[in-house]
Motif scaffolding. Structure first.
Motif, PDB file in Angstrom:
ATOM      1  N   GLY A 141       0.764  13.160  -3.093  1.00  0.00           N
ATOM      2  CA  GLY A 141       0.346  11.862  -3.643  1.00  0.00           C
ATOM      3  C   GLY A 141      -1.068  11.509  -3.226  1.00  0.00           C
ATOM      4  N   GLY A 142      -1.372  11.717  -1.943  1.00  0.00           N
ATOM      5  CA  GLY A 142      -2.715  11.409  -1.444  1.00  0.00           C
ATOM      6  C   GLY A 142      -3.758  12.326  -2.064  1.00  0.00           C
ATOM      7  N   LEU A 160       0.859  -1.183   0.000  1.00  0.00           N
ATOM      8  CA  LEU A 160       0.000   0.000   0.000  1.00  0.00           C
ATOM      9  C   LEU A 160       0.891   1.227   0.000  1.00  0.00           C
ATOM     10  CD1 LEU A 160      -3.008   1.138   0.622  1.00  0.00           C
ATOM     11  CD2 LEU A 160      -2.071   1.509   2.903  1.00  0.00           C
TER      12      LEU A 160
HETATM   13  C1  LIG Z   1      -8.709  17.458   9.542  1.00  0.00           C
HETATM   14  C2  LIG Z   1      -8.841  16.917   8.140  1.00  0.00           C
HETATM   15  C3  LIG Z   1      -9.406  17.701   7.151  1.00  0.00           C
HETATM   16  C4  LIG Z   1      -9.545  17.207   5.844  1.00  0.00           C
HETATM   17  N1  LIG Z   1     -10.116  18.011   4.905  1.00  0.00           N
HETATM   18  C5  LIG Z   1     -10.234  17.562   3.635  1.00  0.00           C
HETATM   19  C6  LIG Z   1     -10.820  18.394   2.629  1.00  0.00           C
HETATM   20  O1  LIG Z   1     -11.212  19.527   2.865  1.00  0.00           O
HETATM   21  N2  LIG Z   1     -10.917  17.898   1.377  1.00  0.00           N
HETATM   22  C7  LIG Z   1     -10.474  16.653   1.049  1.00  0.00           C
HETATM   23  O2  LIG Z   1     -10.574  16.270  -0.121  1.00  0.00           O
HETATM   24  N3  LIG Z   1      -9.928  15.839   1.989  1.00  0.00           N
HETATM   25  C8  LIG Z   1      -9.797  16.261   3.260  1.00  0.00           C
HETATM   26  N4  LIG Z   1      -9.251  15.443   4.218  1.00  0.00           N
HETATM   27  C9  LIG Z   1      -8.879  14.053   3.865  1.00  0.00           C
HETATM   28  C10 LIG Z   1      -7.416  13.877   3.437  1.00  0.00           C
HETATM   29  O3  LIG Z   1      -6.575  14.825   4.073  1.00  0.00           O
HETATM   30  C11 LIG Z   1      -7.253  13.974   1.923  1.00  0.00           C
HETATM   31  O4  LIG Z   1      -7.987  12.970   1.265  1.00  0.00           O
HETATM   32  C12 LIG Z   1      -5.777  13.861   1.520  1.00  0.00           C
HETATM   33  O5  LIG Z   1      -5.662  14.161   0.164  1.00  0.00           O
HETATM   34  C13 LIG Z   1      -5.198  12.475   1.777  1.00  0.00           C
HETATM   35  O6  LIG Z   1      -3.784  12.569   1.645  1.00  0.00           O
HETATM   36  P1  LIG Z   1      -2.830  11.561   2.431  1.00  0.00           P
HETATM   37  O7  LIG Z   1      -1.445  11.803   1.985  1.00  0.00           O
HETATM   38  O8  LIG Z   1      -3.076  11.625   3.871  1.00  0.00           O
HETATM   39  O9  LIG Z   1      -3.370  10.178   1.853  1.00  0.00           O
HETATM   40  P2  LIG Z   1      -3.425   8.801   2.645  1.00  0.00           P
HETATM   41  O10 LIG Z   1      -4.493   8.833   3.662  1.00  0.00           O
HETATM   42  O11 LIG Z   1      -2.065   8.424   3.076  1.00  0.00           O
HETATM   43  O12 LIG Z   1      -3.895   7.843   1.461  1.00  0.00           O
HETATM   44  C14 LIG Z   1      -5.181   8.016   0.889  1.00  0.00           C
HETATM   45  C15 LIG Z   1      -5.250   7.123  -0.357  1.00  0.00           C
HETATM   46  O13 LIG Z   1      -4.302   7.614  -1.303  1.00  0.00           O
HETATM   47  C16 LIG Z   1      -3.374   6.593  -1.648  1.00  0.00           C
HETATM   48  N5  LIG Z   1      -2.048   7.212  -1.784  1.00  0.00           N
HETATM   49  C17 LIG Z   1      -1.441   8.068  -0.925  1.00  0.00           C
HETATM   50  N6  LIG Z   1      -0.221   8.415  -1.403  1.00  0.00           N
HETATM   51  C18 LIG Z   1      -0.057   7.746  -2.567  1.00  0.00           C
HETATM   52  C19 LIG Z   1       1.001   7.665  -3.521  1.00  0.00           C
HETATM   53  N7  LIG Z   1       2.145   8.337  -3.399  1.00  0.00           N
HETATM   54  N8  LIG Z   1       0.820   6.864  -4.588  1.00  0.00           N
HETATM   55  C20 LIG Z   1      -0.330   6.175  -4.762  1.00  0.00           C
HETATM   56  N9  LIG Z   1      -1.358   6.203  -3.888  1.00  0.00           N
HETATM   57  C21 LIG Z   1      -1.222   6.979  -2.805  1.00  0.00           C
HETATM   58  C22 LIG Z   1      -3.411   5.602  -0.494  1.00  0.00           C
HETATM   59  O14 LIG Z   1      -3.056   4.300  -0.921  1.00  0.00           O
HETATM   60  C23 LIG Z   1      -4.860   5.678  -0.045  1.00  0.00           C
HETATM   61  O15 LIG Z   1      -5.671   4.811  -0.815  1.00  0.00           O
HETATM   62  C24 LIG Z   1      -9.100  15.904   5.532  1.00  0.00           C
HETATM   63  C25 LIG Z   1      -8.518  15.116   6.533  1.00  0.00           C
HETATM   64  C26 LIG Z   1      -8.388  15.612   7.824  1.00  0.00           C
HETATM   65  C27 LIG Z   1      -7.738  14.745   8.876  1.00  0.00           C
END
Ligand SMILES: Cc1cc2nc3c(=O)[nH]c(=O)nc-3n(C[C@H](O)[C@H](O)[C@H](O)COP(=O)(O)OP(=O)(O)OC[C@H]3O[C@@H](n4cnc5c(N)ncnc54)[C@H](O)[C@@H]3O)c2cc1C
Length: 332
Positions: A159-160, A90
């Motif tokens: 990335g996320g 993952l």
């Molecule tokens: C307080 C708070 C506020 C938030 N507000 C918003 C908002 O306003 N809008 C919104 O859209 N989201 C929001 N989110 C959700 C989240 O922050 C987003 O979806 C963010 O883009 C996820 O990024 P991450 O790096 O944490 O991804 P992760 O949680 O680490 O991963 C999410 C998914 O992306 C995949 N992934 C991650 N990195 C990669 C990579 N390099 N290559 C391939 N796949 C990858 C993972 O496998 C997983 O399936 C919020 C979360 C919190 C805690």
């Protein structure tokens, strides 16, 4: 879509979860030659890393293997290693949209720390997948470029954000995304270009979510436009978020997708059926924003899943609307 030649890769190193040394303690990858890179470049695999330490919810058991990658070669090497050992993997950013299982993950979690950023001074940014998305939003708006103001409140990685097509405040990642470079499961580097129609996204959906041979996203290129109001706008978005969302509590943001045009938001629907404050175990529906489920301390994934199930049932029974999850549950 461009397909590049395979990258050469250094051999992996294996450490126990508590081992802080860089000592090589074993290698399962007989096919990787030490001549591919120096010891410093080899990715270090750790056994038994707690996923609760890697998720904003603070929930999850241990990963069978865990590796942090800081560059393309380490990412390719890690993916090849998983493939050669038939190990599921993952790709992970900040874990701000993931719910890990209480048993953990019976595979390898690959954490991207690819943090390089190249900018051309004209609003074009090529950014590593591990770069914090909130910092990118602040940086670009400070420079007077608009399009990523919303990102300053999103605690994930580039990335996320690309994978999820993150968005807020009427903006979405896809709107300013130009190209995405990724590694496939064979260890090949490929690129998707928006101008070729290869980056079709919709609300919280990207082509990467359904891509069977996705390894991990490496870099994203954004093209922003000059906007004198961008810094003020970014500050306003962040200030409003702090008033309306429980940003200082452990959550994964909005748990459910908004149902769509003509419907109330998911948060409003949950509030309307009286579930604000509902608690199961250590998990609780936020009093401030009903689409946020909070880990009040010691919450299990099973508590969150039970809460999700109760919310879905109640909203469906009272409004006829079937809520869908935005957060990604990662099974063992
Ligand atoms: C307080 C708070 C506020 C938030 N507000 C918003 C908002 O306003 N809008 C919104 O859209 N989201 C929001 N989110 C959700 C989240 O922050 C987003 O979806 C963010 O883009 C996820 O990024 P991450 O790096 O944490 O991804 P992760 O949680 O680490 O991963 C999410 C998914 O992306 C995949 N992934 C991650 N990195 C990669 C990579 N390099 N290559 C391939 N796949 C990858 C993972 O496998 C997983 O399936 C919020 C979360 C919190 C805690």
């Amino acid at each position: 879509m461009a397909v590049n030649a395979r990258q050469s890769a250094p051999p992996p190193t294996f450490l126990g979860a508590g081992d802080k040394t860089r000592k090589k303690v074993g290698s399962l990858c007989s096919s990787c030659s030490p001549s591919f890179g120096s010891e410093d470049q080899a990715p270090e695999f750790v056994r038994g890393k707690l996923l609760s330490e890697l998720s904003t919810w603070g929930i999850g058991g241990a990963a069978r293997l865990f590796v942090e990658v800081r560059n393309r070669e380490q990412l390719v090497s890690s993916i090849r290693h998983c493939r050669e050992h038939n190990l599921k993997f993952l790709a992970l950013g900040k874990g701000s949209n993931c719910l890990f299982d209480d048993r953990g993950f019976d595979g390898c979690v690959i954490l991207s720390r690819i943090n390089d950023m190249h900018e051309n001074g004209c609003g074009r940014y090529r950014v590593g997948s591990g770069y914090p998305f909130n910092l990118l939003g602040i940086h670009t708006s400070k420079q007077g470029f608009g399009g990523l103001e919303f990102a300053s409140g999103i605690p994930g990685t580039v990335g996320g954000a690309v994978f999820m097509n993150a968005g807020a405040d009427g903006q979405e990642t896809i709107e300013v995304l130009e190209a995405v470079e990724f590694v496939d499961t064979n260890g090949q580097t490929r690129e998707l270009l928006k101008k070729q129609g290869e980056l079709a996204c919709s609300y919280r959906k990207s082509p990467f979510q359904g891509m069977p041979d996705l390894g991990a996203i490496l870099f994203a290129t954004f093209q922003l436009q000059p906007c004198p109001l961008s810094r003020d706008r970014q500050r306003d978005y962040l200030a409003r978020r702090k008033q309306t969302q429980p940003v200082n509590e452990r959550s994964a943001g909005c748990v459910f997708r908004n149902p769509g045009k003509g419907c109330q938001s998911a948060g409003a629907l949950i509030e309307a059926v009286g579930l604000k404050g509902l608690r199961i175990g250590g998990a609780k529906v936020s009093e401030l924003h009903a689409n946020f489920l909070i880990n009040t301390g010691g919450a299990k994934a099973s508590d969150v899943l039970s809460l999700i199930s109760v919310i879905k049932d109640r909203v469906r029974a009272e409004s006829g609307i079937q809520l869908e999850q935005e957060v990604r549950y990662i099974p063992y």
